[in-house]
Enzyme design. Structure first.
Site, PDB file in Angstrom:
ATOM      1  N   LYS A 284      -9.659   8.655  69.557  1.00 36.91           N
ATOM      2  CA  LYS A 284      -8.213   8.756  69.399  1.00 36.91           C
ATOM      3  C   LYS A 284      -7.779  10.230  69.355  1.00 36.91           C
ATOM      4  O   LYS A 284      -8.605  11.111  69.523  1.00 36.91           O
ATOM      5  CB  LYS A 284      -7.787   7.998  68.130  1.00 36.91           C
ATOM      6  CG  LYS A 284      -8.213   6.515  68.120  1.00 36.91           C
ATOM      7  CD  LYS A 284      -7.678   5.735  69.306  1.00 36.91           C
ATOM      8  CE  LYS A 284      -7.635   4.231  69.128  1.00 36.91           C
ATOM      9  NZ  LYS A 284      -8.910   3.516  69.280  1.00 36.91           N
TER      10      LYS A 284
HETATM   11  C1  LIG Z   1      -9.023   1.909  68.752  1.00 38.32           C
HETATM   12  C2  LIG Z   1      -8.204   0.707  68.539  1.00 38.32           C
HETATM   13  C3  LIG Z   1      -8.436  -0.165  67.465  1.00 38.32           C
HETATM   14  C4  LIG Z   1      -9.620  -0.043  66.553  1.00 38.32           C
HETATM   15  O1  LIG Z   1      -9.696   1.150  65.848  1.00 38.32           O
HETATM   16  P1  LIG Z   1     -10.965   1.401  64.874  1.00 38.32           P
HETATM   17  O2  LIG Z   1     -10.516   2.564  64.053  1.00 38.32           O
HETATM   18  O3  LIG Z   1     -12.118   1.741  65.771  1.00 38.32           O
HETATM   19  O4  LIG Z   1     -11.192   0.195  64.088  1.00 38.32           O
HETATM   20  C5  LIG Z   1      -7.578  -1.232  67.274  1.00 38.32           C
HETATM   21  N1  LIG Z   1      -6.538  -1.439  68.104  1.00 38.32           N
HETATM   22  C6  LIG Z   1      -6.298  -0.638  69.155  1.00 38.32           C
HETATM   23  C7  LIG Z   1      -5.116  -0.925  70.040  1.00 38.32           C
HETATM   24  C8  LIG Z   1      -7.128   0.451  69.429  1.00 38.32           C
HETATM   25  O5  LIG Z   1      -6.883   1.234  70.481  1.00 38.32           O
END
Ligand SMILES: *Cc1c(COP(=O)(O)O)cnc(C)c1O
Length: 374
Positions: free
Chosen positions: A181
């Site tokens: 992210k």
């Molecule tokens: C990355 C992501 C998640 C999960 O995030 P984590 O921190 O890895 O649990 C959930 N929803 C969306 C739309 C994502 O892009």
């Protein structure tokens, strides 16, 4: 090989971690966690922010806070990461998949009402690529039908909808600080509480179902088991890393936007020639350049582009396998209506590398151009 993703580290993380080390408080909710909470509450304008060990965990907390049970239904897109659905399935609830808009690839608000049944409890929106869903319409539908809105803002930190930060609009929202992210801590996330009636219980659920947070604030003289819950908080080393990243959040976003804009300008001519479609950001939304993608004409055209780019040493990837057609999605959920846009996008979308600090954007652009003109 240009990798698809590289986690960006500002350099300030090690100093913050050294400080956490010196503080000698390694479990959760120490100084750095509190600073992260303060940063999120100030920058995003949510009533209460609580760090979690992932966005997945924050979504699970949201499902617990809603007291979802077997047979309850939650409306969400099929074009999303599995955690958006799993959080509700874990409570026995049924994900009801609704198709996405062809422009932003977000939940199509015009299809939501047809998917509502007497068992519907919530709408979980996903701000794909950090571009906002049509929140005014969605909040209005939710209000008319007595539904709770949860924002999966995993990709949406520092993006806005009509001037409002994503994650500050629904009753609850979830952020991700996973290394893929924009703002990261390896694994990490946050639950954002906007409807304050959930705030006290969110603290309890996050602390194993105990009132330990109140105890630490001196509001009760002993702490005990008061509700269901689990352990959702990250330790201070993780929070220290995250806090260092937060101090650079605007610079990170601006640098990503600069890369995004270079891609966008470079592919304009290809779009005019009808070779690809570029991302669409509505005028009332600002975005955080979480992702740059292109939409091809067909699965075949995308497959050829991936191979051609791989031969150039550029790694580009696609996602998502639509949840309504995945094995667990078929078993645990159902599609409300046609999923034509979801199916087409999942076969034709290609994500380009977008990372800091030294991505060779020109090489990626040249590689895409070669693939398109082959
Ligand atoms: C990355 C992501 C998640 C999960 O995030 P984590 O921190 O890895 O649990 C959930 N929803 C969306 C739309 C994502 O892009």
């Amino acid at each position: 090989m240009i990798p698809f993703n590289k986690p960006y580290m500002t350099g300030a993380e090690l100093e913050a971690i050294a400080q956490a080390h010196a503080n000698g408080h390694l479990s959760g909710d120490g100084q750095f966690t509190k600073r992260c909470h303060g940063w999120l509450e100030e920058r995003l304008g949510c009533a209460r922010a609580l760090l979690t060990h992932s966005c997945t965990a924050a979504l699970e907390m949201a499902a617990l806070l809603l007291d979802l049970g077997p047979g309850d239904e939650v409306i969400l897109p099929s074009f999303t990461f599995v955690s958006t659905a799993n959080a509700f399935v874990l409570r026995g609830a049924v994900p009801v998949f609704v198709d996405i808009r062809a422009d932003t690839l977000n939940l199509d608000e015009s299809l939501i009402e047809a998917a509502i049944t007497p068992r519907t409890r919530a709408i979980c929106v996903v701000h794909y690529a950090g571009v906002a869903c049509e929140m005014d319409e969605i909040m209005d539908i939710a209000q008319r039908h007595g539904l709770v809105v949860i924002e999966d803002a995993a990709q949406g930190i520092l993006s806005t909808y009509r001037g409002r930060p994503l994650g500050s609009i629904g009753a609850l929202a979830a952020l991700s600080f996973h290394e893929t992210k924009n703002i990261i801590s390896g694994e990490g996330g946050a639950l954002l509480v906007n409807d304050v009636t959930f705030a006290a219980r969110a603290e309890v659920i996050r602390e194993k179902g105990t009132n330990r947070s109140q105890f630490f604030r001196g509001q009760v003289d002993k702490y005990t088991w008061v509700d269901i819950g689990s352990s959702y908080l990250p330790g201070e080393i993780t929070a220290a890393f995250l806090y260092a990243q937060m101090q650079h959040a605007d610079g990170i976003t601006d640098a990503r936007l600069a890369l995004w804009n270079r891609y966008h300008a470079a592919f304009s001519a290809h779009e005019e020639r009808g070779q690809v479609r570029r991302p669409i950001v509505p005028a009332h939304c600002t975005h955080n350049a979480h992702m740059y993608y292109l939409l091809f004409d067909s699965l075949d055209a995308r497959t050829r582009a991936i191979a051609s780019m791989k031969a150039d040493g550029v790694s580009a990837v696609f996602h998502y396998i639509p949840l309504h057609s995945a094995p667990a999605g078929r078993r645990c959920g159902r599609a409300a209506g046609d999923m034509a846009v979801t199916d087409r996008v999942s076969e034709t979308l290609l994500r380009l590398p977008l990372w800091l600090p030294d991505l060779d954007v020109d090489r990626v652009i040249a590689s895409v151009a070669r693939a398109l003109d082959a």
